[in-house]
Design an enzyme around this catalytic site. Structure first.
Site, PDB file in Angstrom:
ATOM      1  N   TYR A  41       2.613   1.575   1.952  1.00 20.67           N
ATOM      2  CA  TYR A  41       2.760   0.214   2.515  1.00 20.67           C
ATOM      3  C   TYR A  41       3.758  -0.611   1.692  1.00 20.67           C
ATOM      4  O   TYR A  41       4.155  -1.685   2.110  1.00 20.67           O
ATOM      5  CB  TYR A  41       1.415  -0.531   2.560  1.00 20.67           C
ATOM      6  N   HIS A 110      -3.891  10.132   1.892  1.00 19.98           N
ATOM      7  CA  HIS A 110      -3.580   9.380   3.106  1.00 19.98           C
ATOM      8  C   HIS A 110      -3.683  10.209   4.390  1.00 19.98           C
ATOM      9  O   HIS A 110      -4.048   9.695   5.442  1.00 19.98           O
ATOM     10  CB  HIS A 110      -2.167   8.781   2.986  1.00 19.98           C
TER      11      HIS A 110
END
Ligand SMILES: NC(=O)c1ccc[n+]([C@@H]2O[C@H](COP(=O)([O-])OP(=O)(O)OC[C@H]3O[C@@H](n4cnc5c(N)ncnc54)[C@H](OP(=O)(O)O)[C@@H]3O)[C@@H](O)[C@H]2O)c1
Length: 298
Positions: A41, A110
């Site tokens: 991010y 992730h």
């Protein structure tokens, strides 16, 4: 073993470092105690900066908040080498530095992109937990096959799996597998059925564009229930997740929505209405990854 974490967390995907200076203190004031970020991010620095200041300003301590971040494991489909055991072991250090923390509460892989390295990557997370750099460890976008690999290797199971879940995408078999194995479920992208979900230029998911949003359709059950319970469509979607027993992590960069998305305790969706919401399962998610939904990878 499942973990105890705040039921409503604050998602930060697509919130910039600068926007976080306002968003994090607003979220903490509104009562959020879980913040979800990730290395990809590119905003761990902003989370760290805003969190340090907001904790001090609001008289809170490190132990009052639960911080999750995620290691991106590499992906050959994107031209990236898969992370090895030692890459993964070292991956926590820059995150801790950016977040200005000594440990994270939850560290996740992730996605299950690296078929041949997945087990070694998991072994590294087990070591990160042993070293005290993460209190708990887990995975994201993993299905039963990926978790069974960990089991077969004789390693401890993930404590949590963060997956896309909302009435359009209910993953019933995976959910019962996770419950049976005592793995906490964290639901992401709860608001996919809204027309406002990632509606800004540059945020759109090509897949959600193809899906007809139910949120504003007056005949849709989500909209009907929002009117019945006198709450917003977003609140119905988020409450559905809570009543299913999931932790949720809604994201917004707008102050009024940040507050609304945690204001979920003045109503309860009754059993009949929960069943009506179950009936709109499309099985397919709205989050589009360039390489396809990672949860479908073998
Ligand atoms: N592990 C993974 O692979 C993965 C994947 C996706 C997401 N996540 C995590 O889960 C978090 C949440 O998922 P998400 O960001 O995809 O989507 P989300 O939280 O379901 O929805 C966010 C979108 O809905 C809008 N929105 C938020 N609250 C609203 C409200 N009350 N009324 C109307 N619109 C509203 C937001 O716009 P505004 O910002 O303009 O309000 C934004 O476009 C992420 O931020 C991230 O932390 C993890």
């Amino acid at each position: 073993m499942s973990i105890s974490l705040p039921k409503v967390g604050f998602g930060t995907y697509l919130i910039t470092n600068q926007e976080l200076e306002q968003a994090i203190p607003t979220a903490l004031k509104a009562g959020y105690r879980h913040i979800d970020t990730a290395q990809v991010y590119r905003n761990e620095e902003g989370v760290g900066f805003a969190l340090t200041k907001a904790l001090e300003d609001q008289g809170l301590s490190r132990e009052d908040v639960f911080i999750t971040t995620k290691v991106f494991p590499g992906n050959e489909a994107r031209g990236q080498s898969p992370m090895t055991y030692s890459d993964t072991l070292n991956s926590i250090e820059p995150s801790l530095e950016k977040l200005q923390l000594d440990y994270v509460d939850l560290y996740l892989i992730h996605a299950p992109f690296c078929k041949n390295e997945r087990v070694e990557q998991w072994r590294a997370l087990v070591e990160i937990r042993r070293l005290g750099k993460a209190k708990s460890i887990g995975v994201s976008n993993y299905n039963q096959i990926h978790i069974e690999e960990i089991k077969s290797a004789g390693l401890p199971l993930p404590e949590a799996n963060q997956i896309e879940l909302h009435p359009w995408c209910q993953k019933t078999e995976l959910v019962s597998y996770l419950n049976q194995n005592d793995i906490s479920i964290i639901a992401f992208s709860s608001l996919v059925p809204l027309s406002t979900w990632r509606s800004k230029e540059g945020e759109k998911s090509s897949k959600s564009e193809q899906m007809k949003a139910d949120g504003e359709d007056p005949s849709s059950i989500i909209k009907v229930l929002a009117n019945k319970y006198r709450v917003s469509v977003a609140q119905i979607l988020l409450k559905w997740g809570l009543q299913k027993g999931y932790a949720i992590i809604p994201k917004s960069s707008k102050q009024d929505r940040i507050k609304q998305n945690i204001d979920l305790y003045s109503f309860e969706i009754d059993e009949t209405d929960m069943q009506k919401l179950s009936s709109i399962n499309r099985s397919d998610g709205g989050v589009a990854w360039p390489e396809g939904d990672p949860i479908l990878i073998n």
